[in-house]
Design an enzyme around this catalytic site. Structure first.
Site, short mmCIF file in Angstrom:
data_model
loop_
_atom_site.label_atom_id
_atom_site.label_comp_id
_atom_site.label_asym_id
_atom_site.label_seq_id
_atom_site.Cartn_x
_atom_site.Cartn_y
_atom_site.Cartn_z
CD GLU A 1 -17.30 -62.50 -15.42
OE1 GLU A 1 -16.50 -61.54 -15.61
OE2 GLU A 1 -17.27 -63.22 -14.40
CB CYS B 1 -24.96 -69.01 -8.42
SG CYS B 1 -25.93 -68.93 -9.94
CG ASN C 1 -17.50 -67.82 -16.23
OD1 ASN C 1 -16.68 -68.52 -16.80
ND2 ASN C 1 -17.16 -66.94 -15.32
CD GLU D 1 -22.49 -73.76 -12.65
OE1 GLU D 1 -22.26 -72.75 -13.34
OE2 GLU D 1 -22.15 -73.86 -11.47
CB CYS E 1 -23.51 -69.50 -14.31
SG CYS E 1 -23.71 -68.28 -13.01
CB CYS F 1 -26.86 -72.40 -11.63
SG CYS F 1 -26.19 -71.29 -12.88
N1 THU Z 1 -19.95 -68.57 -11.93
C1 THU Z 1 -20.27 -69.66 -12.68
O1 THU Z 1 -20.19 -69.63 -13.92
N2 THU Z 1 -20.65 -70.79 -12.04
C2 THU Z 1 -20.61 -70.96 -10.69
O2 THU Z 1 -20.88 -72.05 -10.21
C3 THU Z 1 -20.24 -69.84 -9.82
C4 THU Z 1 -20.07 -68.53 -10.49
C5 THU Z 1 -19.44 -67.38 -12.62
C6 THU Z 1 -20.37 -66.19 -12.70
C7 THU Z 1 -19.38 -65.07 -12.87
O3 THU Z 1 -19.03 -64.98 -14.25
C8 THU Z 1 -18.14 -65.52 -12.13
O4 THU Z 1 -18.29 -66.91 -11.96
C9 THU Z 1 -17.96 -64.86 -10.78
O5 THU Z 1 -19.12 -64.93 -10.03
#
Ligand code: THU
Length: 133
Positions: free
Chosen positions: A45, A89, A43, A56, A54, A92
């Site tokens: 941000e 999420c 991920n 995935e 994310c 994704c």
């Molecule tokens: N996140 C992912 O990368 N994948 C997931 O399956 C769940 C959430 C990330 C998004 C964000 O950067 C952090 O986790 C918190 O939501």
């Protein structure tokens, strides 16, 4: 042949590259192709939050943009720290469904696999291109 444990290991390594400056919630993903290639992602941000990508989706977009054909995927692993499974999420799930269909989603933490579900179980009654025809 790459199995769930090797894929989870790759996702754990990818997680180390996560840029989780806002949430501090680091995630790694590893997407396996049918012919044994692995694309990893983490991920990433940002300060507006909304542009966060994310793990995935990072892995999927890397694979597709490097020429991997759609529907040539066999399994995805997702790794985060909690004891409870960390599932993909909603957005994704939608993208994975459209490009990978019903692949196994292996959820793991830093020490063990916490749950494995088919994508169809995670996204029942999906909307996809079939409905646009
Ligand atoms: N996140 C992912 O990368 N994948 C997931 O399956 C769940 C959430 C990330 C998004 C964000 O950067 C952090 O986790 C918190 O939501």
């Amino acid at each position: 042949m790459t199995g769930p444990n090797e894929l989870v290991d790759a996702a754990r390594k990818a997680r180390e590259h996560a840029h989780a400056r806002q949430s501090n919630f680091k995630v790694g993903a590893a997407l396996l192709t049918r012919d044994g290639k692995i694309y990893t992602g983490c991920n990433v941000e940002n300060a507006t939050y909304a542009l966060t990508v994310c793990a995935e989706r990072t892995a999927l977009i890397k694979a597709l943009s490097e020429g991997e054909p759609a529907d040539n995927f066999a399994m995805i692993a997702v790794v985060a720290a909690p004891d409870d499974p960390t599932p993909p999420c909603g957005p994704c799930r939608q993208l994975l469904w459209e490009y990978c269909h019903d692949i196994p989603v292996v959820m793991a933490n830093l020490t063990r696999i916490t749950k494995t579900l088919g994508l169809a179980e995670l996204l029942p009654l999906p909307f996809d291109g079939r409905l646009l025809r």
